[in-house]
Design an enzyme around this catalytic site. Sequence first.
Site, PDB file in Angstrom:
ATOM      1  N   GLY A   1       5.260   5.088 -16.174  1.00 46.10           N
ATOM      2  CA  GLY A   1       5.844   5.940 -15.560  1.00 46.10           C
ATOM      3  C   GLY A   1       7.323   5.668 -15.365  1.00 46.10           C
ATOM      4  N   ALA A   2       8.082   5.793 -16.334  1.00 39.36           N
ATOM      5  CA  ALA A   2       9.492   5.326 -16.609  1.00 39.36           C
ATOM      6  C   ALA A   2      10.473   6.677 -16.538  1.00 39.36           C
ATOM      7  CB  ALA A   2       9.889   4.506 -17.888  1.00 39.36           C
TER       8      ALA A   2
ATOM      9  N   ALA B   1      -7.689   3.399  -2.293  1.00 46.04           N
ATOM     10  CA  ALA B   1      -8.850   2.645  -3.276  1.00 46.04           C
ATOM     11  C   ALA B   1      -8.200   2.142  -4.185  1.00 46.04           C
ATOM     12  CB  ALA B   1      -9.919   3.424  -3.446  1.00 46.04           C
ATOM     13  N   ALA B   2      -7.397   3.007  -4.739  1.00 46.96           N
ATOM     14  CA  ALA B   2      -6.942   2.568  -6.245  1.00 46.96           C
ATOM     15  C   ALA B   2      -5.915   1.545  -6.118  1.00 46.96           C
ATOM     16  CB  ALA B   2      -6.164   3.827  -6.927  1.00 46.96           C
ATOM     17  N   LYS B   3      -5.133   1.702  -5.143  1.00 50.31           N
ATOM     18  CA  LYS B   3      -3.857   0.584  -4.994  1.00 50.31           C
ATOM     19  C   LYS B   3      -4.689  -0.821  -4.474  1.00 50.31           C
ATOM     20  CE  LYS B   3      -0.491   2.873  -6.510  1.00 50.31           C
ATOM     21  NZ  LYS B   3       0.375   2.648  -7.753  1.00 50.31           N
TER      22      LYS B   3
ATOM     23  N   TYR C   1      -6.101   7.141  -3.196  1.00 48.50           N
ATOM     24  CA  TYR C   1      -5.015   6.523  -3.490  1.00 48.50           C
ATOM     25  C   TYR C   1      -5.116   5.106  -2.909  1.00 48.50           C
ATOM     26  CZ  TYR C   1      -0.119   5.578  -3.798  1.00 48.50           C
ATOM     27  OH  TYR C   1       1.205   4.857  -4.195  1.00 48.50           O
TER      28      TYR C   1
ATOM     29  N   VAL D   1      -0.979   7.494 -19.703  1.00 50.80           N
ATOM     30  CA  VAL D   1      -1.865   6.274 -19.603  1.00 50.80           C
ATOM     31  C   VAL D   1      -3.205   6.247 -19.304  1.00 50.80           C
ATOM     32  CG1 VAL D   1       0.413   5.155 -19.269  1.00 50.80           C
ATOM     33  CG2 VAL D   1      -0.612   6.274 -17.322  1.00 50.80           C
TER      34      VAL D   1
ATOM     35  N   ASN E   1       3.361   0.639 -13.659  1.00 51.58           N
ATOM     36  CA  ASN E   1       4.127   1.587 -12.530  1.00 51.58           C
ATOM     37  C   ASN E   1       3.716   2.904 -12.453  1.00 51.58           C
ATOM     38  OD1 ASN E   1       6.227   2.483 -10.525  1.00 51.58           O
ATOM     39  ND2 ASN E   1       6.658   3.935 -12.309  1.00 51.58           N
TER      40      ASN E   1
END
Length: 252
Positions: free
Chosen positions: A14-15, A156-158, A154, A62, A88
């Site tokens: 995510g750069a 849940a993913a984090k 979001y 990704v 990220n």
Amino acid sequence: MDTQLAGKVALVTGASQGIGRAIAVAFAEEGAKVGLLARSRRGLSETLEMIGGSGVAVPCDVTDPSAVEAAVEDVVSALGRLDVVVNNAGTRQNFRRLDELSVEEWDKVIATNLSSVFYVTRAASQHLIRQRSGSVVNVSSIAGPLGFPTIGSYSAAKAGVIGVTKTMAAEWSEFGVRVNSVAPGWTSSPMNVELRTDPANAEILETITSKIPMGRFAAGSEIARAVVFLAGATGSYITGETLTVDGGWSMV
């Protein structure tokens, strides 16, 4: 801080913008070479220019395990080694209750924010385990432990990112590989530019800001410094932890 990152190689997903770009810049400032992963070729080129060309840009989705494996090998081939992995990459969820959320959006958010952490770290871990050293920093969010309404996928993913961080740390400590996460609070980034700049959102922006004890959003560079701290020698005896960087939001 004496991070001892000079001469090391860090891979950052995510750069191409936002927090990921700030993280890449922070590593370059510490003397590290940076492997930049993201889908946007233009964004990657801009980040590479910002770090003075001290790295390599590899366009990559990704959420595609095969593409991730190839990208990791491209970074190692170009830069000679791999010492740090920063997961990220992420995407936001449209504001909806879970009963109104489509399966397609759920899958997309989980794939980008959580499954990608597994794909990237799984591919990179072979190099870290073989050299018996390295550090992984996963970017989570305060939405993980707090469970914000209307962004259930979001959150849940984090939360999953925090959980898998602990498992990775437990499994790889014997190989000298540390794994931690950073949980940012509200941070100025392209993901929330409309919230911060559209006059129609002024009221909700004020409500959010009023709940942050420090009274403002974080800058991407402030999140980046926390990542660098954990990744480098400054965090040498820290593993399996989540560092919350939210201006005091979660303590209120």
